[in-house]
Design a protein around this motif. Sequence first.
Motif, PDB file in Angstrom:
ATOM      1  N   GLY A   1      -0.748   0.812  11.332  1.00  0.00           N
ATOM      2  CA  GLY A   1      -0.314   1.831  10.386  1.00  0.00           C
ATOM      3  C   GLY A   1      -0.603   1.344   8.983  1.00  0.00           C
ATOM      4  N   LYS A   2      -0.899   2.268   8.071  1.00  0.00           N
ATOM      5  CA  LYS A   2      -1.205   1.875   6.702  1.00  0.00           C
ATOM      6  C   LYS A   2      -0.534   2.849   5.754  1.00  0.00           C
ATOM      7  N   HIS A   3      -0.143   2.307   4.593  1.00  0.00           N
ATOM      8  CA  HIS A   3       0.390   3.202   3.567  1.00  0.00           C
ATOM      9  C   HIS A   3      -0.747   4.019   2.989  1.00  0.00           C
TER      10      HIS A   3
ATOM     11  N   GLU B   1       1.918   8.051  -0.879  1.00  0.00           N
ATOM     12  CA  GLU B   1       3.190   7.333  -0.929  1.00  0.00           C
ATOM     13  C   GLU B   1       3.471   6.757  -2.305  1.00  0.00           C
TER      14      GLU B   1
ATOM     15  N   LYS C   1       4.709  12.718   8.106  1.00  0.00           N
ATOM     16  CA  LYS C   1       4.187  11.400   7.750  1.00  0.00           C
ATOM     17  C   LYS C   1       3.225  10.884   8.812  1.00  0.00           C
TER      18      LYS C   1
ATOM     19  N   ARG D   1      -0.687  10.076   8.023  1.00  0.00           N
ATOM     20  CA  ARG D   1      -1.240   8.727   8.201  1.00  0.00           C
ATOM     21  C   ARG D   1      -2.326   8.732   9.268  1.00  0.00           C
TER      22      ARG D   1
END
Lengths: 796, 236
Positions: free
Chosen positions: A403-405, A409, A423, A427
């Motif tokens: 998972g990545k921001h 965000e 969300k 993502r």
Amino acid sequence: MPILNRRLWRMVAAGKGQFAALVTVVMMGVLVYISMTTAYYNLYNSQQTFYQQSRFADYFFSVVKAPQDITNRIETIPGVVAATGRIQKDVSFLRPDGGRGTLRLTSYKLPLGQQLNQPVLLSGRMFTGYSGGNPEVLVDPQFAKGLGLKLGDILDIVAEGKIVHLKIVGIATSPEFIYPMKDASSIIPLPGEFGIAMLPYNQAEQILNLQGQVNQLSLQLVPGTNEYEIKKAVDAILAPYGNLYAYPRDQQLSHVVLKTELTQLKVMSRFLPFLFFSIAAGMQFLLLGRMIRLQRSSIGIMKALGYDNRTITAHYVSYAVLVSFTGAMLGTISGIGLAVLLSDTYAQYFYLPTTIGGINYRAIVYSFMISLGVGASSGLLACRGVIKIQPAESMRAAAPVQGKHILLETIPWLWKRFNSSWKMGMRSIARNKTRFMVMVAGVSASVVLLMLGFFMQDAIDYMMEQHFEKEGRYDYLIHFSSPIRESDLGYWLQWSEVEDLEPILEVPVSVTKADSNGVKSDDDLLQGLGLDGWMQGVFSPSGIQLAIPDNGVLLSAKSSKKLKLVVGDHIKVKSKMDLGPGHTMTLKVVGISQQLMGGGSYVSLQTANRLLGESKLLTGVMVNIHPGQAAAFERRLGDLTSISSIVSRNKAESNFRTLMQSAIFTIICMVIFAGILALAIAYNASLMNFNERKNELGLLRVLGYTNAEIRGVLLKEIGLQSLIGIILGIPLGRWLANYYIATAATTDMYAMPAVIYPRTYILATVSAIVFLIAGFWLITPRLKRLDLVETLKNWD
Amino acid sequence: MDKPLLMRLENVSKQYHMGEVVVDALQPSSLDIYVGELIVVLGPSGSGKSTLLNLMGGMDRPSDGKIFFGKQDVSAADEGELTNFRRQQVGFVFQFYNLIPDLTAAENVALAASLIKEPMSVSAVLEEVGLSARAKHFPAHLSGGEQQRVSIARAIVKRPPLLLCDEPTGALDYQTGISILALLRQITSTVGSTVIIVTHNTAIAAMADRVVRMRSGIIAEVTSNDIPLAPERIEW
């Protein structure tokens, strides 16, 4: 390699839906390509063959009258291959219902020999020269059909103040009359109102009282000659004979219409397949890439067993090739079907004696080459991953998804407002950029198709409104065979049918810049209108209505462009009318006018009269009648011999509507294409998304999410991508519609603006959403079948 | 038992049809589960313990027999009722944590919290499992033990009366495993959930109030521990 082949079939069988979606997109590309290029080449070849066989002229000149041997002098001009002289004149004919229409008499010398613009007989027999009985004529097929004329029928015309009975002996066409329109301001052919009658020269000279004379000259030129030089030379020869106007083939009405249609077909036959093949390439790339990721361990095992990279790559690429091949096969079959349908539609528009039908083998070969090429190359691109797979590593579980921001965000107050499923969706989009781009491109493409389809209806509605409501507000436009005095119209107002009338004086002129010594000139039609008239609306290129000036001229956009004239310049106009000596006058340009079709330059009635050295002359009249009086009024006109043409707005409008119904066919096709594309892309993206997130979705079910909530999770991701696709697709569609209008639908004669009504944006958006949801809905049964226990076990 | 009854299994059995073969995953078994107790279900692979857990959690319906949760007949519930049962009454903790990779620790917890009206606060739950500092990390950036804590936080944020744990220490090292067990024990008192731990690790049985031993698809034995061992004192 039979085992790998067997495995290939199993892969197809395991993902039937996805395979079908891919095949469909390829199929659509091939279908559109084959049908449109076939229709294009059929139409183009019939045109070329017909033009050659009939010796279609390159340049046309009109004079008041000239001795028929003038052609010998013209043929001495270097660059002129042949010149044919003829008589052509519009007369009125009497319809069986008592009304009148316009018949364009066109003469031919017998035997036809090497004459230009030869007629081609479709049925009946050729006319014979003077034989004592009624003059024999050939009429054009649309006219015959429109009036229900049969061979042997007698058609009455009024020429030179006398009634003449013409005997129809055949139906024929010529390259000039493939799409027979009266003039540039008629929006469409009016088969019951306007027709062509071809007759022997000696009959024409008798009927029209032009013994030994011609009033038209057609020229065939050496290809590549300087047309302008030749025109100058011909003009010099014709000057003493009342040289009226001249135009090259590129401005010949029927040719322009046919050429426009061909250009449109050509543009579309390249653009549409490009769209489908690009989307197909993207989808195949994604699908294969995913397949290879999922089958990492199988690939590792194959490698461990000793299969080399090339064999494994070929195995996966063959999936893409199979998709392409199946799509190309189905597309070819349906494309040939659609080509027949398209050719039939064109046959209703254009009467071409030799319709070249049949199968365009080259298009089929190209289709296969393109689709197989697209499949193989996107497959190869996707298979790069195969090479990287190491057997030992591949049999271990793949590294978990990271998972990545995402960028959003960084705006916490906004990000906070999204719930977990939003969300997740966002993502996931950020992680699968290629998939995101293919999805967005696919949705945009289908929105573009929808826009192009629906906008055609806008164009039609706009043309209807502009032509019939804003520009022409009369019930009838009547032209006289020669100019009359305003006082001659006095008794018309006493007819109970007539509510109001406005005179019009049309003078063919040549226009030059006032201080340029006539180096460059343009032929134009000067139209004199009453200062307080309202029946003819005159518009500027930007659509603003202009008032007829007391003095000065509203110059046509065509002449202003050609002579580089702007408001404030002065022009010199020279009358070319068959009336006394050629008068000239200088006029100030007070505005630029542009009518939807035809049109010309506008002056006041007084100015036009002054040019001719007259005061109360007119060549035509616009009439408004009381409701329900059409038949009675037309009967009255039937008794007049001085009328050369009558345009009834009602008839033109209903005719236009009928003709435009065939545009519905195009619109439906576009909507179907767009629908299939949106459906396939949404189905494919949803399915890939579902397959990749199966475990997550199963977990959500375990946590207590309902089926509807799970659907919502998936729909959010698809919906977000669709939304972006739609937002991008709308301006793109708008731009393409403008481009299409500019390249394929604008000619010297048609000034078609790219009008897109708000309803088109709404319709395109709503239809795209409906198709996308339908594509998504196809995968929802899978959500219900999710095995919770199983998905938990497969977690890695 | 002086505690109130939470769930009752009456002659519950489960058969799976694998093609033409019928597999008896669970033979008719009965069990009463009381509020606030910690039960360890022990058994080797294939003994039916996961099947029992799935039936208790409303992930599957029994082939025969009845399951009552309070007065609700879970075995007769339809798809929607089962979903609601899982939503309101059950928390799950899995051997492989099953966290959503696209959501951070806190978001994974919020995912479950959003399902009910009055959940615990996400930050409080993360505090409870000792992960406040790691709230904004994605699963891929957390250790196994930390991921399992997120998984437990996600399960208890709904304050479920029933917390079902399938091999919760199976993928963890000894030390981490012990700390997870201690956390589960703590939850029985702080959250008040009934905790059921399914495992093949016999050592864990020592911390249970009651131990259910399974063999070949049947409950072979149910025993009570008068004095359950503190998880920190368990060794394996």
